[in-house]
Design a protein around this motif. Structure first.
Motif, PDB file in Angstrom:
ATOM      1  N   PRO A  18      12.793  14.081  -2.317  1.00  0.00           N
ATOM      2  CA  PRO A  18      11.650  13.698  -3.171  1.00  0.00           C
ATOM      3  C   PRO A  18      10.695  14.857  -3.427  1.00  0.00           C
ATOM      4  CG  PRO A  18      12.066  11.990  -1.575  1.00  0.00           C
ATOM      5  CD  PRO A  18      12.974  13.128  -1.221  1.00  0.00           C
ATOM      6  N   ARG A  19      10.412  15.663  -2.407  1.00  0.00           N
ATOM      7  CA  ARG A  19       9.500  16.791  -2.587  1.00  0.00           C
ATOM      8  C   ARG A  19      10.063  17.790  -3.595  1.00  0.00           C
ATOM      9  NH1 ARG A  19       9.159  21.854  -1.269  1.00  0.00           N
ATOM     10  NH2 ARG A  19       7.165  22.838  -0.855  1.00  0.00           N
ATOM     11  N   ASN A  20      11.335  18.158  -3.435  1.00  0.00           N
ATOM     12  CA  ASN A  20      11.954  19.106  -4.359  1.00  0.00           C
ATOM     13  C   ASN A  20      12.075  18.527  -5.761  1.00  0.00           C
ATOM     14  OD1 ASN A  20      12.208  21.042  -2.384  1.00  0.00           O
ATOM     15  ND2 ASN A  20      14.302  20.461  -1.868  1.00  0.00           N
ATOM     16  N   PHE A  21      12.307  17.232  -5.859  1.00  0.00           N
ATOM     17  CA  PHE A  21      12.393  16.577  -7.166  1.00  0.00           C
ATOM     18  C   PHE A  21      11.066  16.703  -7.912  1.00  0.00           C
ATOM     19  CE2 PHE A  21      11.663  12.811  -9.785  1.00  0.00           C
ATOM     20  CZ  PHE A  21      12.720  12.926 -10.673  1.00  0.00           C
ATOM     21  N   ILE A  22       9.957  16.407  -7.225  1.00  0.00           N
ATOM     22  CA  ILE A  22       8.642  16.477  -7.873  1.00  0.00           C
ATOM     23  C   ILE A  22       8.309  17.913  -8.257  1.00  0.00           C
ATOM     24  CG2 ILE A  22       6.168  16.169  -7.470  1.00  0.00           C
ATOM     25  CD1 ILE A  22       6.914  13.652  -5.883  1.00  0.00           C
ATOM     26  N   ILE A  66      -0.418  18.939 -15.456  1.00  0.00           N
ATOM     27  CA  ILE A  66       0.989  18.550 -15.557  1.00  0.00           C
ATOM     28  C   ILE A  66       1.501  18.069 -14.203  1.00  0.00           C
ATOM     29  CG2 ILE A  66       3.324  19.468 -15.909  1.00  0.00           C
ATOM     30  CD1 ILE A  66       2.088  21.170 -18.203  1.00  0.00           C
ATOM     31  N   ALA A  67       1.161  18.784 -13.142  1.00  0.00           N
ATOM     32  CA  ALA A  67       1.572  18.354 -11.801  1.00  0.00           C
ATOM     33  C   ALA A  67       0.951  17.001 -11.456  1.00  0.00           C
ATOM     34  CB  ALA A  67       1.170  19.405 -10.770  1.00  0.00           C
ATOM     35  N   ALA A  68      -0.295  16.798 -11.844  1.00  0.00           N
ATOM     36  CA  ALA A  68      -0.948  15.507 -11.594  1.00  0.00           C
ATOM     37  C   ALA A  68      -0.282  14.395 -12.398  1.00  0.00           C
ATOM     38  CB  ALA A  68      -2.433  15.595 -11.940  1.00  0.00           C
ATOM     39  N   PHE A  69       0.144  14.683 -13.635  1.00  0.00           N
ATOM     40  CA  PHE A  69       0.818  13.677 -14.455  1.00  0.00           C
ATOM     41  C   PHE A  69       2.158  13.274 -13.838  1.00  0.00           C
ATOM     42  CE2 PHE A  69      -1.259  15.482 -18.548  1.00  0.00           C
ATOM     43  CZ  PHE A  69      -2.470  14.937 -18.176  1.00  0.00           C
ATOM     44  N   VAL A  70       2.906  14.262 -13.361  1.00  0.00           N
ATOM     45  CA  VAL A  70       4.216  13.969 -12.766  1.00  0.00           C
ATOM     46  C   VAL A  70       4.053  13.133 -11.505  1.00  0.00           C
ATOM     47  CG1 VAL A  70       6.214  15.027 -11.629  1.00  0.00           C
ATOM     48  CG2 VAL A  70       5.374  15.960 -13.780  1.00  0.00           C
ATOM     49  N   THR A  71       3.117  13.511 -10.641  1.00  0.00           N
ATOM     50  CA  THR A  71       2.930  12.727  -9.415  1.00  0.00           C
ATOM     51  C   THR A  71       2.379  11.344  -9.737  1.00  0.00           C
ATOM     52  OG1 THR A  71       0.758  13.725  -9.040  1.00  0.00           O
ATOM     53  CG2 THR A  71       2.639  14.707  -7.897  1.00  0.00           C
ATOM     54  N   SER A  72       1.548  11.237 -10.754  1.00  0.00           N
ATOM     55  CA  SER A  72       1.027   9.926 -11.145  1.00  0.00           C
ATOM     56  C   SER A  72       2.136   9.010 -11.630  1.00  0.00           C
ATOM     57  CB  SER A  72      -0.014  10.066 -12.255  1.00  0.00           C
ATOM     58  OG  SER A  72      -1.133  10.740 -11.795  1.00  0.00           O
ATOM     59  N   LYS A  73       3.056   9.586 -12.379  1.00  0.00           N
ATOM     60  CA  LYS A  73       4.164   8.780 -12.893  1.00  0.00           C
ATOM     61  C   LYS A  73       5.001   8.227 -11.753  1.00  0.00           C
ATOM     62  CE  LYS A  73       8.415   8.967 -15.526  1.00  0.00           C
ATOM     63  NZ  LYS A  73       9.316   9.780 -16.339  1.00  0.00           N
ATOM     64  N   TYR A  74       5.386   9.075 -10.813  1.00  0.00           N
ATOM     65  CA  TYR A  74       6.293   8.634  -9.762  1.00  0.00           C
ATOM     66  C   TYR A  74       5.576   7.932  -8.615  1.00  0.00           C
ATOM     67  CZ  TYR A  74       9.863  10.933 -12.364  1.00  0.00           C
ATOM     68  OH  TYR A  74      10.719  11.278 -13.366  1.00  0.00           O
ATOM     69  N   ALA A  75       4.256   7.975  -8.579  1.00  0.00           N
ATOM     70  CA  ALA A  75       3.520   7.216  -7.565  1.00  0.00           C
ATOM     71  C   ALA A  75       3.587   5.723  -7.845  1.00  0.00           C
ATOM     72  CB  ALA A  75       2.072   7.675  -7.500  1.00  0.00           C
ATOM     73  N   HIS A 119       6.840   9.015  -1.206  1.00  0.00           N
ATOM     74  CA  HIS A 119       7.228   7.782  -0.511  1.00  0.00           C
ATOM     75  C   HIS A 119       7.986   6.845  -1.448  1.00  0.00           C
ATOM     76  CE1 HIS A 119       7.103   4.506   2.322  1.00  0.00           C
ATOM     77  NE2 HIS A 119       6.593   3.718   1.379  1.00  0.00           N
ATOM     78  N   ASN A 120       7.546   6.745  -2.677  1.00  0.00           N
ATOM     79  CA  ASN A 120       8.187   5.876  -3.662  1.00  0.00           C
ATOM     80  C   ASN A 120       9.591   6.375  -4.007  1.00  0.00           C
ATOM     81  OD1 ASN A 120       8.368   3.719  -5.383  1.00  0.00           O
ATOM     82  ND2 ASN A 120       7.076   4.595  -6.967  1.00  0.00           N
ATOM     83  N   LEU A 121       9.776   7.676  -4.101  1.00  0.00           N
ATOM     84  CA  LEU A 121      11.080   8.236  -4.443  1.00  0.00           C
ATOM     85  C   LEU A 121      12.014   8.309  -3.244  1.00  0.00           C
ATOM     86  CD1 LEU A 121       9.970  11.107  -6.815  1.00  0.00           C
ATOM     87  CD2 LEU A 121      11.270   9.080  -7.450  1.00  0.00           C
ATOM     88  N   ARG A 122      11.474   8.234  -2.044  1.00  0.00           N
ATOM     89  CA  ARG A 122      12.294   8.356  -0.838  1.00  0.00           C
ATOM     90  C   ARG A 122      13.369   7.274  -0.769  1.00  0.00           C
ATOM     91  NH1 ARG A 122       8.416   8.896   3.153  1.00  0.00           N
ATOM     92  NH2 ARG A 122       8.305  11.068   2.518  1.00  0.00           N
ATOM     93  N   THR A 123      13.046   6.063  -1.214  1.00  0.00           N
ATOM     94  CA  THR A 123      14.037   4.983  -1.157  1.00  0.00           C
ATOM     95  C   THR A 123      15.209   5.242  -2.099  1.00  0.00           C
ATOM     96  OG1 THR A 123      12.822   3.725  -2.826  1.00  0.00           O
ATOM     97  CG2 THR A 123      12.334   3.257  -0.533  1.00  0.00           C
TER      98      THR A 123
END
Length: 129
Positions: A18-22, A66-75, A119-123
């Motif tokens: 998940p970390r590398n994906f983001i 942009i980083a905030a947008f990506v994390t917001s989307k996947y949160a 956490h959301n992407l971990r599953t």
């Protein structure tokens, strides 16, 4: 393949933690944006060399957004659903370019949503850790 499964397939195609994906998603979008605005930034540096810091601060602000947008989307991302709950906060963060006291909002938004996104992407990406 159903249209609703495309986002899931896209995420699985990265096969990363998940970390590398983001980091990868934010990097791809940041590079795309920077390549698009590069001619304007070069012209700014040539015609206004005494204001070089404006271009650099604009680039930094946009990359943080942009980083905030990506994390917001996947949160808040859930398979097969569209969720726009973060769009108001992201919009306020973009206004920070014009209203200086709103500048910290994208940074706070990124920090707040990074843990939720991983956490959301971990599953979904648990096999690639």
């Amino acid at each position: 393949m159903c249209i609703r499964d495309r986002s899931r397939e896209m995420i699985l195609s990265f096969m990363q933690s998940p970390r590398n994906f983001i980091v990868n998603k934010a990097g791809i979008h940041a590079m795309t944006f920077l390549i698009c605005i590069l001619p304007v930034l070069v012209a700014n540096f040539i015609f206004f060399p005494d204001k070089w810091w404006l271009g650099l601060s604009f680039m930094l602000f946009c990359v943080i957004n942009i980083a905030a947008f990506v994390t917001s989307k996947y949160a808040v991302w859930q398979h097969g659903q569209t969720n726009k709950s973060q769009s108001v906060l992201n919009s306020i963060g973009m206004i920070g370019l014009f209203i200086p006291f709103l500048l910290p909002i994208p940074i706070v938004n990124f920090i707040r949503n990074y843990r939720k996104a991983t956490h959301n992407l971990r599953t979904l990406l648990n096999d690639f850790n």
